[in-house]
Design an enzyme around this catalytic site. Structure first.
Site, PDB file in Angstrom:
ATOM      1  N   ARG A   1     -48.291  42.198  33.532  1.00 28.04           N
ATOM      2  CA  ARG A   1     -47.748  41.808  32.237  1.00 28.04           C
ATOM      3  C   ARG A   1     -48.162  42.782  31.132  1.00 28.04           C
ATOM      4  O   ARG A   1     -47.583  42.778  30.047  1.00 28.04           O
ATOM      5  CB  ARG A   1     -48.216  40.394  31.882  1.00 28.04           C
ATOM      6  CG  ARG A   1     -47.674  39.336  32.832  1.00 28.04           C
ATOM      7  CD  ARG A   1     -48.356  38.012  32.621  1.00 28.04           C
ATOM      8  NE  ARG A   1     -48.061  37.412  31.338  1.00 28.04           N
ATOM      9  CZ  ARG A   1     -46.994  36.673  31.079  1.00 28.04           C
ATOM     10  NH1 ARG A   1     -46.105  36.463  32.010  1.00 28.04           N
ATOM     11  NH2 ARG A   1     -46.803  36.155  29.894  1.00 28.04           N
TER      12      ARG A   1
ATOM     13  N   CYS B   1     -49.935  39.014  26.998  1.00 31.02           N
ATOM     14  CA  CYS B   1     -51.170  38.378  27.474  1.00 31.02           C
ATOM     15  C   CYS B   1     -50.896  37.496  28.690  1.00 31.02           C
ATOM     16  O   CYS B   1     -49.789  36.989  28.867  1.00 31.02           O
ATOM     17  CB  CYS B   1     -51.746  37.483  26.394  1.00 31.02           C
ATOM     18  SG  CYS B   1     -51.929  38.291  24.817  1.00 31.02           S
TER      19      CYS B   1
ATOM     20  N   GLU C   1     -39.979  55.176  29.857  1.00 28.08           N
ATOM     21  CA  GLU C   1     -41.042  54.173  29.923  1.00 28.08           C
ATOM     22  C   GLU C   1     -42.118  54.489  30.952  1.00 28.08           C
ATOM     23  O   GLU C   1     -43.269  54.167  30.724  1.00 28.08           O
ATOM     24  CB  GLU C   1     -40.482  52.753  30.086  1.00 28.08           C
ATOM     25  CG  GLU C   1     -39.877  52.393  31.409  1.00 28.08           C
ATOM     26  CD  GLU C   1     -39.485  50.901  31.461  1.00 28.08           C
ATOM     27  OE1 GLU C   1     -38.536  50.604  32.184  1.00 28.08           O
ATOM     28  OE2 GLU C   1     -40.117  50.055  30.819  1.00 28.08           O
TER      29      GLU C   1
ATOM     30  N   HIS D   1     -21.441  66.126  18.343  1.00 25.46           N
ATOM     31  CA  HIS D   1     -21.426  65.692  16.935  1.00 25.46           C
ATOM     32  C   HIS D   1     -22.823  65.742  16.320  1.00 25.46           C
ATOM     33  O   HIS D   1     -23.144  64.962  15.436  1.00 25.46           O
ATOM     34  CB  HIS D   1     -20.813  64.296  16.823  1.00 25.46           C
ATOM     35  CG  HIS D   1     -19.375  64.289  17.243  1.00 25.46           C
ATOM     36  ND1 HIS D   1     -18.365  64.766  16.441  1.00 25.46           N
ATOM     37  CD2 HIS D   1     -18.780  63.917  18.408  1.00 25.46           C
ATOM     38  CE1 HIS D   1     -17.211  64.683  17.080  1.00 25.46           C
ATOM     39  NE2 HIS D   1     -17.437  64.169  18.291  1.00 25.46           N
TER      40      HIS D   1
ATOM     41  N   LYS E   1     -35.611  54.244  31.703  1.00 24.11           N
ATOM     42  CA  LYS E   1     -36.514  54.262  32.859  1.00 24.11           C
ATOM     43  C   LYS E   1     -37.417  55.492  32.785  1.00 24.11           C
ATOM     44  O   LYS E   1     -38.620  55.410  32.975  1.00 24.11           O
ATOM     45  CB  LYS E   1     -35.646  54.298  34.125  1.00 24.11           C
ATOM     46  CG  LYS E   1     -36.197  53.641  35.336  1.00 24.11           C
ATOM     47  CD  LYS E   1     -35.853  52.198  35.507  1.00 24.11           C
ATOM     48  CE  LYS E   1     -36.372  51.323  34.411  1.00 24.11           C
ATOM     49  NZ  LYS E   1     -35.805  50.028  34.307  1.00 24.11           N
TER      50      LYS E   1
ATOM     51  N   ASN F   1     -51.907  32.819  24.560  1.00 27.00           N
ATOM     52  CA  ASN F   1     -50.854  33.824  24.718  1.00 27.00           C
ATOM     53  C   ASN F   1     -49.777  33.488  23.696  1.00 27.00           C
ATOM     54  O   ASN F   1     -49.338  32.348  23.636  1.00 27.00           O
ATOM     55  CB  ASN F   1     -50.310  33.742  26.156  1.00 27.00           C
ATOM     56  CG  ASN F   1     -49.069  34.569  26.374  1.00 27.00           C
ATOM     57  OD1 ASN F   1     -48.763  35.459  25.592  1.00 27.00           O
ATOM     58  ND2 ASN F   1     -48.365  34.280  27.454  1.00 27.00           N
ATOM     59  N   GLY F   2     -49.383  34.452  22.888  1.00 28.28           N
ATOM     60  CA  GLY F   2     -48.347  34.191  21.883  1.00 28.28           C
ATOM     61  C   GLY F   2     -48.805  34.683  20.530  1.00 28.28           C
ATOM     62  O   GLY F   2     -49.748  35.467  20.419  1.00 28.28           O
TER      63      GLY F   2
ATOM     64  N   LYS G   1     -44.660  43.429  30.693  1.00 28.36           N
ATOM     65  CA  LYS G   1     -43.536  43.020  31.526  1.00 28.36           C
ATOM     66  C   LYS G   1     -42.672  41.989  30.823  1.00 28.36           C
ATOM     67  O   LYS G   1     -41.449  42.044  30.859  1.00 28.36           O
ATOM     68  CB  LYS G   1     -44.076  42.456  32.852  1.00 28.36           C
ATOM     69  CG  LYS G   1     -43.008  41.969  33.817  1.00 28.36           C
ATOM     70  CD  LYS G   1     -42.204  43.117  34.362  1.00 28.36           C
ATOM     71  CE  LYS G   1     -41.144  42.695  35.351  1.00 28.36           C
ATOM     72  NZ  LYS G   1     -40.134  43.761  35.543  1.00 28.36           N
TER      73      LYS G   1
ATOM     74  N   TRP H   1     -53.040  41.563  25.382  1.00 33.08           N
ATOM     75  CA  TRP H   1     -52.201  42.672  24.938  1.00 33.08           C
ATOM     76  C   TRP H   1     -52.218  42.572  23.420  1.00 33.08           C
ATOM     77  O   TRP H   1     -51.661  41.634  22.855  1.00 33.08           O
ATOM     78  CB  TRP H   1     -50.798  42.476  25.507  1.00 33.08           C
ATOM     79  CG  TRP H   1     -49.868  43.628  25.319  1.00 33.08           C
ATOM     80  CD1 TRP H   1     -49.792  44.760  26.076  1.00 33.08           C
ATOM     81  CD2 TRP H   1     -48.832  43.751  24.333  1.00 33.08           C
ATOM     82  NE1 TRP H   1     -48.788  45.577  25.611  1.00 33.08           N
ATOM     83  CE2 TRP H   1     -48.187  44.980  24.546  1.00 33.08           C
ATOM     84  CE3 TRP H   1     -48.390  42.944  23.288  1.00 33.08           C
ATOM     85  CZ2 TRP H   1     -47.126  45.422  23.760  1.00 33.08           C
ATOM     86  CZ3 TRP H   1     -47.334  43.380  22.499  1.00 33.08           C
ATOM     87  CH2 TRP H   1     -46.719  44.607  22.745  1.00 33.08           C
TER      88      TRP H   1
ATOM     89  N   GLU I   1     -29.645  53.349  30.820  1.00 28.80           N
ATOM     90  CA  GLU I   1     -30.690  52.759  31.658  1.00 28.80           C
ATOM     91  C   GLU I   1     -31.571  53.868  32.269  1.00 28.80           C
ATOM     92  O   GLU I   1     -32.794  53.753  32.313  1.00 28.80           O
ATOM     93  CB  GLU I   1     -30.050  51.892  32.756  1.00 28.80           C
ATOM     94  CG  GLU I   1     -31.015  51.338  33.797  1.00 28.80           C
ATOM     95  CD  GLU I   1     -32.123  50.449  33.238  1.00 28.80           C
ATOM     96  OE1 GLU I   1     -32.085  50.102  32.039  1.00 28.80           O
ATOM     97  OE2 GLU I   1     -33.049  50.129  34.002  1.00 28.80           O
TER      98      GLU I   1
HETATM   99  O1  M6R Z   1     -37.458  39.845  31.035  1.00 24.43           O
HETATM  100  P1  M6R Z   1     -36.306  40.499  30.343  1.00 24.43           P
HETATM  101  O2  M6R Z   1     -35.233  40.926  31.275  1.00 24.43           O
HETATM  102  O3  M6R Z   1     -35.759  39.664  29.220  1.00 24.43           O
HETATM  103  O4  M6R Z   1     -36.930  41.805  29.689  1.00 24.43           O
HETATM  104  C1  M6R Z   1     -36.177  42.613  28.836  1.00 24.43           C
HETATM  105  C2  M6R Z   1     -36.826  43.957  28.639  1.00 24.43           C
HETATM  106  O5  M6R Z   1     -38.103  43.807  28.063  1.00 24.43           O
HETATM  107  C3  M6R Z   1     -36.959  44.746  29.942  1.00 24.43           C
HETATM  108  O6  M6R Z   1     -35.730  44.929  30.578  1.00 24.43           O
HETATM  109  C4  M6R Z   1     -37.589  46.123  29.678  1.00 24.43           C
HETATM  110  O7  M6R Z   1     -36.718  46.921  28.957  1.00 24.43           O
HETATM  111  C5  M6R Z   1     -37.982  46.771  31.001  1.00 24.43           C
HETATM  112  N1  M6R Z   1     -39.362  47.154  30.971  1.00 24.43           N
HETATM  113  C6  M6R Z   1     -37.223  47.978  31.342  1.00 24.43           C
HETATM  114  O8  M6R Z   1     -37.611  48.526  32.566  1.00 24.43           O
END
Ligand code: M6R
Length: 611
Positions: free
Chosen positions: A27, A2, A491, A507, A488, A102-103, A606, A76, A484
């Site tokens: 966000r 949020c 997501e 395996h 990417k 927010n929270g 985010k 959110w 990674e």
């Molecule tokens: O703000 P942060 O680096 O702590 O966030 C951690 C993850 O939520 C963040 O890296 C997430 O995996 C990304 N969306 C990946 O692209």
């Protein structure tokens, strides 16, 4: 997660609040709403499911809502489905108290039951309606907003950034936070609050970072801060040096593409900030050489891509500094009972500095008396403030949900710490130390070279657009790049993908390889190339389509492989910094080709401020 925005001052509030909310879209959210306090204090609430545009259309960009004081929210969903009814702001029965939040209020069911016993009814499924009615309850009891807010804080468990309008106090916004971000700004034109700086940077550069349990009173005359005993406290503002443009798209089609292309600069910024000529200066960390020589283990923790940086760093630290390193997913680590000697250094990596699990892991380690170092991008964020020591990455604001430039600058930060430890512990020669420092300064140009070849990756993405399963395999640091790359891809393109340590595939997972399955091998670790090539051949003989991304100096790639992409050579310890760029581009182009919302992928946020 949020986003909240608030404004009070001499201008019509709704357009400013809506404008601020658009800057927080990154966000992640599924509904939005605003509450504007008009003449006489009556509060108008407008909410809508879906994109902010719906809310803007309903209110003519806020022009239809008269009033100089207002709060807004992008939601959110956590408690209750995304709907207009569950969207914020929430209010008490006679709309005299209205709040955005927010929270997560963890004890909201108990609080709700208590309020129901006292005659309250509820119209939504949200914890925020409970929070609002709790404030109402204490306001009716004490007839004093600061007291109502402090009582609220004393009775809720969980995280919150809460902003409240009271009809009895027109032109004023009361706010409080705990473990959810909230910044405050002030200029002659009025006072602002927001979940993140870009939302209000257009109006002011003077930002106050609030601490847990600080109550803020915003009015057009200024901002005042109080502790839970309602005693006024003084705080000083931080002047933000980066400008609003840094958080704007600036002609790029997406923030992600812009941020991918900023990587030569952010890598150079992070390197040059700490490396002056031949002098590696980490004195800003306030970790003495004596202390660093004494540590017997490094524990790295974080979530998502930040965790993946830790996986790269594990190889680098162990190889260069000869220190044992463990890498822990923060959401697991925080609940474990790890064996600690007290001589560890715990490194928490986070772009936002607000990720709930990373913050909790940091607190857990501090409570156990272990020294903590935060590698964080957002200035003044919770993790940065609470860690014993901070190394700020110099990525600037990152807007796209999929991290790219922050990941790259985190890698650099970790290389620098590894070099420092290696030097102090005498585990690398003076000559190799100099070579590695030099190599770091060359990375920005090499990243540029990878970016210049992006059309090849773009074309390849167009050929692969219909794939439904992609495997990334590699060994050592290449495996770290694979995890990674796979994240990417998942997501933002929504293509199923797996990352495997190349030797592990046979395996079990190899049974998933079918005719045409894309297997992407990463080959930058000279000593491991032959082994990974064998693993790729194993999948090729089961029908896989083989693409490889290889260091330009790597030989021995069979001609029968379907595609070979080359990246410039760098020292093997730093190769993730180049390989990841091609993989970011690959995911980006696939996401665009599949018509996805690149910067705001579905279901994602985010800054993950819930556990
Ligand atoms: O703000 P942060 O680096 O702590 O966030 C951690 C993850 O939520 C963040 O890296 C997430 O995996 C990304 N969306 C990946 O692209």
């Amino acid at each position: 997660m949020c986003g909240i925005v608030g404004y009070t001052g001499g201008r019509q509030a709704a357009p400013i609040v809506l404008d601020g909310l658009t800057k927080l879209e990154y966000r992640g959210y599924d509904s939005a709403g605003v509450a504007i306090s008009g003449d006489g204090g009556d509060i108008d609430i407008v909410k809508a499911k879906g994109k902010l545009k719906v809310l803007c259309d309903l209110t003519d960009g806020g022009k239809k809502l008269n009033g100089l004081c207002g709060i807004g929210h992008t939601r959110w969903a956590t408690h209750g489905e995304p709907s207009q009814n569950n969207a914020h702001p929430h209010c008490n029965d006679d709309k005299t108290i209205v709040a955005v939040h927010n929270g997560i209020i963890e004890n909201y069911t108990q609080l709700k039951a208590k309020l129901i016993r006292r005659g309250y009814t509820f119209y939504s499924e949200t914890d925020t309606e409970v929070a609002t009615k709790l404030v109402d309850y204490y306001y009716r009891k004490y007839n004093e907003p600061l007291k109502a807010i402090s009582e609220f804080a004393l009775h809720v468990r969980g995280s919150y950034a809460l902003a409240v309008l009271f009809k009895d106090f027109p032109g004023e916004i009361f706010a409080i936070r705990k473990d959810s971000p909230m910044v405050i700004g002030y200029t002659d034109g009025g006072a602002f609050l927001a979940s993140d700086v870009p939302a209000i940077l257009k109006y002011t550069r003077n930002i106050y970072y609030t601490d847990n349990h600080e109550i803020v009173l915003l009015s057009k005359e200024g901002v005042a801060f109080y502790n839970l005993d309602r005693e006024e406290i003084s705080k000083s503002a931080t002047v933000i040096s980066w400008d609003a443009e840094a958080a704007e798209k600036g002609g790029w089609e997406h923030f992600m593409l812009k941020e991918i292309h900023e990587q030569p600069d952010v890598v150079a910024n992070t390197v040059n900030y700490f490396l002056h000529g031949d002098n590696l200066d980490l004195s800003e960390l306030h970790l003495s050489d004596d202390y660093l020589k004494e540590i017997d283990r490094i524990v790295i923790t974080g979530c998502g891509s930040a965790y993946h940086v830790g996986v790269v760093a594990q190889y680098v630290f162990e190889d260069l500094a000869r220190l044992p390193v463990t890498v822990e997913i923060a959401s697991e680590f925080r609940y474990r009972n790890p064996v600690l000697t007290g001589r560890e250094l715990v490194i928490v990596i986070s772009q936002s500095g607000e990720t709930a699990d990373s913050l909790a892991a940091l607190r857990e380690m501090k409570a156990r008396g272990v020294k903590t170092l935060a590698v964080v991008n957002v200035l003044g964020s919770s993790i940065a403030r609470e860690a014993d020591s901070v190394l700020y990455t110099k990525a600037g604001p990152e807007i796209s949900v999929a991290t790219t430039k922050a990941y790259s600058s985190q890698l650099i930060a970790m290389y620098l710490v590894a070099l420092k430890l290696a030097k102090l512990r005498g585990t690398i020669s003076e000559e190799y130390f100099s070579t590695l420092k030099k190599e770091l300064t060359l990375l920005p140009e090499k990243i540029k070279t990878v970016l210049e070849n992006k059309s090849v990756i773009q074309k390849f993405a167009s050929e692969m657009v219909d794939k439904e399963d992609v495997f990334f395999i590699g060994r050592g640091i290449d495996y770290a790049t694979c995890i990674e790359s796979s994240l990417k891809l998942k997501e933002i393109s929504y293509i199923h993908s797996e990352a495997y340590a190349a030797g592990e595939l046979k395996h079990g997972t190899i049974s998933l390889i079918e005719n045409g399955t894309l297997v992407f091998g990463i080959l930058t670790q000279k000593a491991l190339v032959e082994k990974t090539v064998s693993n790729l051949v194993e999948t090729a003989s089961r029908g896989a389509y083989i693409a490889v991304l290889a260091d330009e100096n790597v030989d021995g790639i069979p001609v029968k492989f379907d595609k070979v992409f080359r990246i410039p050579h760098t020292d093997g310890h730093f190769s993730a910094s180049l390989a990841v760029i091609s993989m970011q581009l690959f995911s980006y182009y696939l996401s665009v080709l599949r018509g996805n919302d690149v910067d705001k992928p579905r279901n994602l946020a985010k800054s993950v401020t819930v556990e």
